[in-house]
Design a protein around this motif. Structure first.
Motif, PDB file in Angstrom:
ATOM      1  N   PHE A 179       0.848  -1.192   0.000  1.00 33.90           N
ATOM      2  CA  PHE A 179       0.000   0.000   0.000  1.00 33.90           C
ATOM      3  C   PHE A 179       0.884   1.243   0.000  1.00 33.90           C
ATOM      4  CE2 PHE A 179      -2.168   3.372   2.434  1.00 33.90           C
ATOM      5  CZ  PHE A 179      -3.281   3.563   1.628  1.00 33.90           C
ATOM      6  N   HIS A 180       0.393   2.323  -0.639  1.00 29.51           N
ATOM      7  CA  HIS A 180       1.163   3.555  -0.762  1.00 29.51           C
ATOM      8  C   HIS A 180       0.250   4.761  -0.560  1.00 29.51           C
ATOM      9  CE1 HIS A 180       3.831   6.589  -2.544  1.00 29.51           C
ATOM     10  NE2 HIS A 180       2.812   6.979  -3.271  1.00 29.51           N
ATOM     11  N   ILE A 181       0.769   5.762   0.146  1.00 31.33           N
ATOM     12  CA  ILE A 181       0.055   7.029   0.287  1.00 31.33           C
ATOM     13  C   ILE A 181       1.072   8.163   0.301  1.00 31.33           C
ATOM     14  CG2 ILE A 181       0.010   6.890   2.823  1.00 31.33           C
ATOM     15  CD1 ILE A 181      -2.737   8.344   2.672  1.00 31.33           C
ATOM     16  N   ALA A 182       0.748   9.264  -0.363  1.00 28.54           N
ATOM     17  CA  ALA A 182       1.681  10.389  -0.462  1.00 28.54           C
ATOM     18  C   ALA A 182       0.921  11.678  -0.666  1.00 28.54           C
ATOM     19  CB  ALA A 182       2.662  10.164  -1.621  1.00 28.54           C
ATOM     20  N   VAL A 183       1.593  12.782  -0.380  1.00 25.04           N
ATOM     21  CA  VAL A 183       1.071  14.105  -0.718  1.00 25.04           C
ATOM     22  C   VAL A 183       1.848  14.614  -1.925  1.00 25.04           C
ATOM     23  CG1 VAL A 183       0.301  14.649   1.606  1.00 25.04           C
ATOM     24  CG2 VAL A 183       2.638  15.222   0.922  1.00 25.04           C
ATOM     25  N   ILE A 184       1.223  15.514  -2.686  1.00 16.51           N
ATOM     26  CA  ILE A 184       1.805  15.988  -3.942  1.00 16.51           C
ATOM     27  C   ILE A 184       2.006  17.497  -3.886  1.00 16.51           C
ATOM     28  CG2 ILE A 184       1.496  16.156  -6.443  1.00 16.51           C
ATOM     29  CD1 ILE A 184      -0.440  13.780  -6.223  1.00 16.51           C
ATOM     30  N   GLY A 185       3.198  17.906  -4.240  1.00 16.19           N
ATOM     31  CA  GLY A 185       3.475  19.314  -4.489  1.00 16.19           C
ATOM     32  C   GLY A 185       3.915  19.442  -5.938  1.00 16.19           C
ATOM     33  N   ASP A 186       3.174  20.213  -6.746  1.00 10.66           N
ATOM     34  CA  ASP A 186       3.400  20.271  -8.192  1.00 10.66           C
ATOM     35  C   ASP A 186       3.742  21.696  -8.607  1.00 10.66           C
ATOM     36  OD1 ASP A 186       2.375  18.488 -10.892  1.00 10.66           O
ATOM     37  OD2 ASP A 186       2.467  20.677 -11.100  1.00 10.66           O
ATOM     38  N   LEU A 187       4.916  21.868  -9.253  1.00 14.91           N
ATOM     39  CA  LEU A 187       5.377  23.169  -9.706  1.00 14.91           C
ATOM     40  C   LEU A 187       5.373  23.213 -11.233  1.00 14.91           C
ATOM     41  CD1 LEU A 187       6.743  25.953  -9.124  1.00 14.91           C
ATOM     42  CD2 LEU A 187       8.942  24.743  -9.275  1.00 14.91           C
ATOM     43  N   ARG A 188       4.671  24.187 -11.810  1.00 13.91           N
ATOM     44  CA  ARG A 188       4.590  24.318 -13.264  1.00 13.91           C
ATOM     45  C   ARG A 188       5.877  24.920 -13.803  1.00 13.91           C
ATOM     46  NH1 ARG A 188       2.817  28.221 -17.128  1.00 13.91           N
ATOM     47  NH2 ARG A 188       1.701  27.284 -18.891  1.00 13.91           N
TER      48      ARG A 188
END
Length: 249
Positions: free
Chosen positions: A84-93
């Motif tokens: 199982f996997h869980i993560a938060v995402i920070g996305d920079l354009r």
């Protein structure tokens, strides 16, 4: 720990990514770009999200070259096991086509190792184990570059490639289990490269994505031990398949 990446292992991934990039550039350009839901979403400089996923993991290993051990053991094989996997995402354009993503998270993985003993040895050692399970709890810090193809209405395919550092908290356990038998210990640190393919779906309020990704470990993470179950392979590297679902807003 030693690092080893052979060209033969990389060629399939290079060819696959090259073909997909060509399709995204030229195939997507033949179609008219349209927007529906969240029309300005991809113009935001920074946005966040969450990722949950299902994993299948095993070891990339090599059977020992030790002749004395080969007289009692025919081979060792690793099989995929779920996690199982869980993560938060920070996305920079970074522009019209690329994004830089940081996805810190936690991954629970399990790997099965199967031992094929010589029949004569097994007859005299009836307690010899035929399989073992190695569990890990990784704190992961992946950094990926995301290439976005042209958007078609509320759908957009994409590719990812990057590197990931993982720290295995479970590897800090003692070398003996409750039955006083040796267990397979792993180095706590692991470095991997990742390749992925995903599909963005622009819904009314959030962007939903389905992503398939492979992770390939680079260093040998086996901790040396005189136990026969550990001496049976010369190296261990991680290999994980991840099916994930992301929600970004």
């Amino acid at each position: 720990m030693t690092l080893s990446v052979t060209p033969r292992r990389l060629w399939p991934a290079i060819v696959w990514c090259g073909g997909w990039l060509a399709f995204c550039f030229w195939g997507g350009g033949m179609l008219r770009a349209q927007t529906g839901n969240l029309g300005q979403f991809d113009r935001h400089l920074l946005h966040y999200g969450i990722q949950v996923g299902y994993t299948q993991s095993k070891f990339d290993l090599r059977f020992s070259e030790d002749d004395s051990l080969r007289r009692t053991l025919q081979g060792v094989t690793s099989y995929y096991a779920p996690g199982f996997h869980i993560a938060v995402i920070g996305d920079l354009r970074l522009g019209n086509w690329f994004n830089l993503r940081l996805l810190p998270g936690v991954t629970l993985v399990s790997r099965n190792v199967s031992y094929s003993w010589e029949p004569g040895y097994l007859a005299s050692h009836r307690l010899a184990e035929r399989s073992r399970t190695v569990e890990s709890v990784y704190g992961d810090i992946p950094l990926e570059l995301k290439f976005r193809a042209m958007r078609w209405n509320d759908f957009r395919p994409y590719l990812t490639a990057g590197a990931s550092y993982g720290f295995d908290f479970a590897s800090l356990r003692k070398n003996r289990n409750q039955t006083n038998q040796a267990i397979i210990r792993l180095e706590p640190s692991d470095l991997r490269y990742t390749l992925g393919l995903g599909f963005d779906f622009f819904l009314r309020y959030v962007k939903f994505a389905v992503e398939l990704k492979m992770s390939f470990g680079l260093p040998d993470i086996k901790v040396e031990d005189p136990d026969v179950y550990i001496r049976s392979f010369d190296y261990l590297r991680t290999r994980t398949f991840l099916l994930s679902f992301t929600f970004e807003g």
